[in-house]
Motif scaffolding. Sequence first.
Motif, PDB file in Angstrom:
ATOM      1  N   GLN A  30     -61.401-128.392 -27.092  1.00 29.60           N
ATOM      2  CA  GLN A  30     -61.266-129.750 -27.607  1.00 29.60           C
ATOM      3  C   GLN A  30     -62.635-130.409 -27.732  1.00 29.60           C
ATOM      4  N   HIS A  37     -55.382-132.169 -22.408  1.00 28.88           N
ATOM      5  CA  HIS A  37     -54.175-132.810 -22.941  1.00 28.88           C
ATOM      6  C   HIS A  37     -54.276-133.078 -24.451  1.00 28.88           C
ATOM      7  N   TRP A  39     -54.377-130.996 -26.560  1.00 25.59           N
ATOM      8  CA  TRP A  39     -53.587-129.945 -27.196  1.00 25.59           C
ATOM      9  C   TRP A  39     -52.089-130.079 -26.943  1.00 25.59           C
ATOM     10  N   ASP A  40     -51.665-131.067 -26.177  1.00 25.82           N
ATOM     11  CA  ASP A  40     -50.250-131.182 -25.807  1.00 25.82           C
ATOM     12  C   ASP A  40     -49.298-131.220 -27.005  1.00 25.82           C
ATOM     13  N   SER A  41     -49.676-131.913 -28.056  1.00 29.53           N
ATOM     14  CA  SER A  41     -48.755-132.085 -29.187  1.00 29.53           C
ATOM     15  C   SER A  41     -48.565-130.806 -30.007  1.00 29.53           C
ATOM     16  N   VAL A  42     -49.466-129.865 -29.901  1.00 24.20           N
ATOM     17  CA  VAL A  42     -49.355-128.624 -30.685  1.00 24.20           C
ATOM     18  C   VAL A  42     -49.242-127.384 -29.798  1.00 24.20           C
ATOM     19  N   ARG A  43     -49.265-127.557 -28.498  1.00 23.89           N
ATOM     20  CA  ARG A  43     -49.247-126.422 -27.576  1.00 23.89           C
ATOM     21  C   ARG A  43     -48.061-125.495 -27.826  1.00 23.89           C
ATOM     22  N   ASP A  45     -46.810-124.590 -30.512  1.00 25.24           N
ATOM     23  CA  ASP A  45     -47.039-123.719 -31.671  1.00 25.24           C
ATOM     24  C   ASP A  45     -47.652-122.374 -31.274  1.00 25.24           C
TER      25      ASP A  45
END
Length: 66
Positions: A30, A37, A39-43, A45
């Motif tokens: 990042q 965190h 990456w939380d919204s795409v983790r 994937d």
Amino acid sequence: MTFTEAHDGARLWYSIEQGPSTLPPLVLVQGRALDHHAWDSVRGDFDDRTVVLFDHRGTGESSSEF
């Protein structure tokens, strides 16, 4: 939580999330001012891969000693 110690004593947080794939691990890096965190919204994937996350010094769970 998992930490490693830098040569100067700083504690650096990291996580290795094992996936079922035999593909090479994916290291998520990042921006400097963010922590893992970001990456939380795409983790989700990347559930099929082993993923390595970490916090730069002074962000998230890592210590701020320089």
